[in-house]
Design a protein around this motif. Structure first.
Motif, PDB file in Angstrom:
ATOM      1  N   PRO A   1       4.573   8.500  -3.688  1.00 27.19           N
ATOM      2  CA  PRO A   1       5.291   9.247  -4.504  1.00 27.19           C
ATOM      3  C   PRO A   1       4.294   9.372  -5.343  1.00 27.19           C
ATOM      4  O   PRO A   1       4.631  11.339  -5.367  1.00 27.19           O
ATOM      5  CB  PRO A   1       6.444   8.034  -5.157  1.00 27.19           C
ATOM      6  N   LEU A   2       3.315   9.031  -5.541  1.00 27.49           N
ATOM      7  CA  LEU A   2       2.128   9.737  -6.983  1.00 27.49           C
ATOM      8  C   LEU A   2       2.084  10.817  -5.731  1.00 27.49           C
ATOM      9  O   LEU A   2       1.359  11.774  -7.019  1.00 27.49           O
ATOM     10  CB  LEU A   2       1.766   8.714  -7.478  1.00 27.49           C
ATOM     11  N   LEU A   3       1.157  10.631  -3.921  1.00 29.08           N
ATOM     12  CA  LEU A   3       0.601  11.932  -4.079  1.00 29.08           C
ATOM     13  C   LEU A   3       1.544  13.374  -3.632  1.00 29.08           C
ATOM     14  O   LEU A   3       0.766  13.520  -3.304  1.00 29.08           O
ATOM     15  CB  LEU A   3       0.328  11.279  -2.913  1.00 29.08           C
TER      16      LEU A   3
ATOM     17  N   ILE B   1      10.173   1.861  -5.123  1.00 26.03           N
ATOM     18  CA  ILE B   1       9.885   0.334  -5.407  1.00 26.03           C
ATOM     19  C   ILE B   1      10.442  -0.400  -4.455  1.00 26.03           C
ATOM     20  O   ILE B   1      10.508  -1.342  -4.063  1.00 26.03           O
ATOM     21  CB  ILE B   1       9.522   0.084  -6.872  1.00 26.03           C
ATOM     22  N   ALA B   2      11.818  -0.314  -4.761  1.00 22.90           N
ATOM     23  CA  ALA B   2      13.352  -1.630  -4.341  1.00 22.90           C
ATOM     24  C   ALA B   2      13.221  -1.754  -2.632  1.00 22.90           C
ATOM     25  O   ALA B   2      12.914  -3.009  -1.893  1.00 22.90           O
ATOM     26  CB  ALA B   2      14.392  -1.140  -4.482  1.00 22.90           C
TER      27      ALA B   2
ATOM     28  N   ALA C   1      11.247  -4.527   0.155  1.00 28.25           N
ATOM     29  CA  ALA C   1      12.320  -4.784   1.078  1.00 28.25           C
ATOM     30  C   ALA C   1      11.389  -5.198   2.247  1.00 28.25           C
ATOM     31  O   ALA C   1      11.400  -5.938   2.952  1.00 28.25           O
ATOM     32  CB  ALA C   1      13.921  -4.436   1.068  1.00 28.25           C
ATOM     33  N   LEU C   2      11.320  -4.166   2.155  1.00 28.75           N
ATOM     34  CA  LEU C   2      10.129  -4.154   3.677  1.00 28.75           C
ATOM     35  C   LEU C   2       8.602  -5.421   3.554  1.00 28.75           C
ATOM     36  O   LEU C   2       8.408  -5.224   4.829  1.00 28.75           O
ATOM     37  CB  LEU C   2       9.645  -2.692   3.848  1.00 28.75           C
TER      38      LEU C   2
ATOM     39  N   LEU D   1       0.687  -1.295  -0.065  1.00 30.05           N
ATOM     40  CA  LEU D   1       0.164   0.385  -0.095  1.00 30.05           C
ATOM     41  C   LEU D   1       0.829   1.434  -0.180  1.00 30.05           C
ATOM     42  O   LEU D   1       0.453   2.127  -0.423  1.00 30.05           O
ATOM     43  CB  LEU D   1      -1.370   0.122   1.647  1.00 30.05           C
ATOM     44  N   LEU D   2       2.444   1.147   0.499  1.00 31.52           N
ATOM     45  CA  LEU D   2       3.023   2.442  -0.136  1.00 31.52           C
ATOM     46  C   LEU D   2       3.431   2.433  -0.910  1.00 31.52           C
ATOM     47  O   LEU D   2       4.420   3.794  -1.022  1.00 31.52           O
ATOM     48  CB  LEU D   2       4.244   1.995   1.291  1.00 31.52           C
ATOM     49  N   LEU D   3       3.494   2.165  -1.712  1.00 28.41           N
ATOM     50  CA  LEU D   3       3.541   1.991  -3.442  1.00 28.41           C
ATOM     51  C   LEU D   3       2.792   3.027  -3.973  1.00 28.41           C
ATOM     52  O   LEU D   3       4.043   3.852  -4.544  1.00 28.41           O
ATOM     53  CB  LEU D   3       3.338   0.621  -3.906  1.00 28.41           C
TER      54      LEU D   3
END
Length: 347
Positions: A16-18, A77-78, A82-83, A11-13
């Motif tokens: 950055p678009l926000l 994204i990377a 990893a998270l 859900l964090l992906l």
């Protein structure tokens, strides 16, 4: 088999678009602010066109700006991947042979320090007798699942049911009097053992209780716990330790004292065995182990069972390494950062 242990982290992906909507300076008029954050004091009806006419751009600046933006997205994204803890699951199959489920419940109260047994002419405490007797018993239970409960003022599971008899034996050897408190919660110990055994198939649920007969702590009375064991199909075999001497020596604070309140109440132990369909034995009886083994051998064994577990192999190093490469790339294009900041500010 591949999976993410924390897939909800995806859900964090899109975060950055926000950013364009969350950036504080996004809503300001570009005529009021320059790249350096200085206010424009020149008044002109076509200030935007005038600013565009006098703005010079270096040929490679636009390309580096896009590259910087791509590296930022790749880094994010990377890090999120990893998270999410990617892992490769390798199947591992464990096959258990038919056997019994034996839960050994050991009294570790202060009264087990009583010196009313002798070995080779020297006095030994009750706990030493228990460790020796039950240690030999565990060694002879090949193929059985053996667990260990220790109790004093409270009851604890020291070992779950396991085929590793050596590990259970080592845990048994480490038990000392008063390790779980000075009092005796015999009823609680039986109830706890029943909770662990009732998860096993019917017909092979066996509990072996080693105690000196006194119950002076806990929430369950021994008779109540025995009733619960009977309702859950658990047979309780009881081994009583301790003599019937009027005055029994005990080691207290480094001094041997004689007390008259350490006698063994065999009536309580016999009642527990009778209620559950088990049997009662004395620890000083050399035939006790053979009789217990013979009684257990008459019960129905649990059928062989096959269980498959998946062993995870972490793969977070790969996206984390990609994030480090992206971070290194960002350091190689400092001009791209200027371009990216300029576009974000609306210039």
């Amino acid at each position: 088999m591949f999976e993410f242990h924390w897939p909800w982290a995806a859900l964090l992906l899109p975060f950055p678009l926000l950013l364009p909507w969350l950036w504080p300076e996004r809503g300001q008029d570009p005529a009021e602010t320059t790249l350096e954050g200085q206010r424009v004091t020149l008044l002109h009806p076509q200030i935007i066109a005038l600013q565009a006419a006098f703005t010079a751009r270096r040929p490679g600046l636009q390309l580096t700006g896009w590259l910087y933006r791509a590296l930022l997205y790749l880094l994010w994204i990377a890090l999120v991947l990893a998270l999410m803890r990617p892992q490769w699951l390798t199947p591992y199959t464990e096959i258990s042979t038919p056997g019994y489920d034996l839960m050994i419940t050991v009294d570790a109260s202060h009264s087990m320090e009583a010196l009313d047994f002798t070995v080779d002419g020297r006095p030994v405490n009750r706990m030493s007798v228990v460790r020796g007797v039950m240690g030999r018993f565990i060694e002879g239970r090949s193929g059985d699942r053996v667990g260990l409960v220790v109790f004093g003022s409270q009851a604890f599971v020291l070992s779950p049911l396991s085929l590793d008899r050596l590990a259970v034996r080592q845990l048994l050897d480490g038990i000392v009097p008063s390790i779980a408190g000075p009092a005796t919660a015999l009823g609680d110990a039986i109830a706890l053992g029943v909770v662990k055994l009732r998860e096993r198939p019917e017909g092979s649920r066996v509990m072996i209780v080693i105690a000196d007969g006194d119950n002076n702590a806990g929430r369950f009375a021994p008779s109540e716990a025995a009733t619960v064991a009977r309702e859950n199909g658990v047979r309780v075999y009881v081994i009583g330790v301790g003599s019937k001497q009027a005055s029994i020596p005990i080691l207290e604070e480094g001094v041997v004292r004689y007390r008259d309140d350490l006698t063994m109440d065999e009536g309580v132990l016999e009642e527990i065995a009778e209620l559950t369909g088990g049997a009662y034995f004395r620890a000083t009886d050399t035939r006790a182990l053979e009789e217990i083994s013979a009684r257990i051998g008459q019960l129905e064994k649990t059928e062989a069972e096959t269980r498959t577990a998946y062993l995870p192999q972490p793969l977070y190093r790969w996206p984390l390494g990609l994030a480090l490469i992206a971070l290194l790339g960002l350091g190689l294009f400092p001009e791209g950062r200027k371009r990216f900041v300029g576009r974000t500010a609306g210039v």
